[in-house]
Design an enzyme around this catalytic site. Sequence first.
Site, PDB file in Angstrom:
ATOM      1  N   ASP A 104       2.173  45.520 -30.037  1.00 29.32           N
ATOM      2  CA  ASP A 104       2.742  45.797 -28.328  1.00 29.32           C
ATOM      3  C   ASP A 104       3.515  46.930 -28.610  1.00 29.32           C
ATOM      4  OD1 ASP A 104       3.293  45.186 -25.880  1.00 29.32           O
ATOM      5  OD2 ASP A 104       3.598  43.210 -26.290  1.00 29.32           O
ATOM      6  N   ASP A 126      10.380  48.708 -25.143  1.00 35.22           N
ATOM      7  CA  ASP A 126      11.229  49.628 -24.279  1.00 35.22           C
ATOM      8  C   ASP A 126      12.445  49.970 -25.179  1.00 35.22           C
ATOM      9  OD1 ASP A 126       9.996  49.115 -21.622  1.00 35.22           O
ATOM     10  OD2 ASP A 126      10.327  47.019 -22.198  1.00 35.22           O
ATOM     11  N   GLU A 147       4.213  37.925 -23.681  1.00 28.59           N
ATOM     12  CA  GLU A 147       4.406  38.818 -25.083  1.00 28.59           C
ATOM     13  C   GLU A 147       5.029  38.301 -26.152  1.00 28.59           C
ATOM     14  OE1 GLU A 147       4.408  43.437 -22.917  1.00 28.59           O
ATOM     15  OE2 GLU A 147       6.005  42.190 -23.107  1.00 28.59           O
ATOM     16  N   LYS A 165      12.186  55.422 -27.911  1.00 24.97           N
ATOM     17  CA  LYS A 165      12.383  54.055 -28.058  1.00 24.97           C
ATOM     18  C   LYS A 165      13.325  53.622 -29.046  1.00 24.97           C
ATOM     19  CE  LYS A 165       9.325  53.376 -24.626  1.00 24.97           C
ATOM     20  NZ  LYS A 165       7.830  52.752 -24.841  1.00 24.97           N
TER      21      LYS A 165
END
Length: 228
Positions: free
Chosen positions: A84, A87, A106, A124
């Site tokens: 995955d 952010d 998630e 990120k």
Amino acid sequence: MDRQDQKALVGEAAAIQYVKNGMTVGLGTGSTAFYVIKKMGEMIKAGMELKGVATSKATEKLASEYGIQLIDINEVEELDIAIDGADEIDANFFAIKGGGGALLREKIIASAAKTFIVVADGSKKVQSLGQFPLPVEVVPFGYKQTERAIEKLGCKTEIRMKHEEIYLTDNGNYIVDCTFPSIENPSQLHQSLNNIVGVVENGLFINMVDVLISVNKQNEISVAIAKK
Ligand code: 5RP
């Protein structure tokens, strides 16, 4: 190399390095996870047998388009891996997720995976978490009460909107986006948020990430393994 190229690079690298024949894979949500799913579609076309468990309705649709057989999370005891985006992610492998609103599914899927892999473009990676507003999923009933209780933890809150209406998660809940001046103690904040009545889950992923696939300053793939 721009961010989009980095997303493609890390997404494809994760699929190539970690997805093996016969695996059941947790499929992430977002523009980086897209490249993992796309690559998995190519691997299936080339003869691999794979199954997926989606972290959102958007990912369910995407995975079906790429020919990935989807199964319900309740049909499996554990997933081989989950891949995955994030952010933000710090040097402790603590992450903020939920920019796409899928944080609850998630987190459930990451928890069910033997290995949880995050794919992230260079932007990120942060020194400390909190520049990105922390998403918190709350039940609609009494959401203003819940929002006030969250604010007392020292942040500015905003109910997430979409097309001038309150944004609804795939679980029928709302998202409160929380801007803290800084997040000094992510583990403590995670606990405090989840102790508030009305909070379903928050976007802090603490001690969950096993592998981070990102890029270094030379735009080369970097793979970091968390010490646990
Ligand atoms: C969705 C997420 C995403 O993984 C996160 O927002 C990163 O997205 P992108 O890969 O598009 O930058 O947590 O809920």
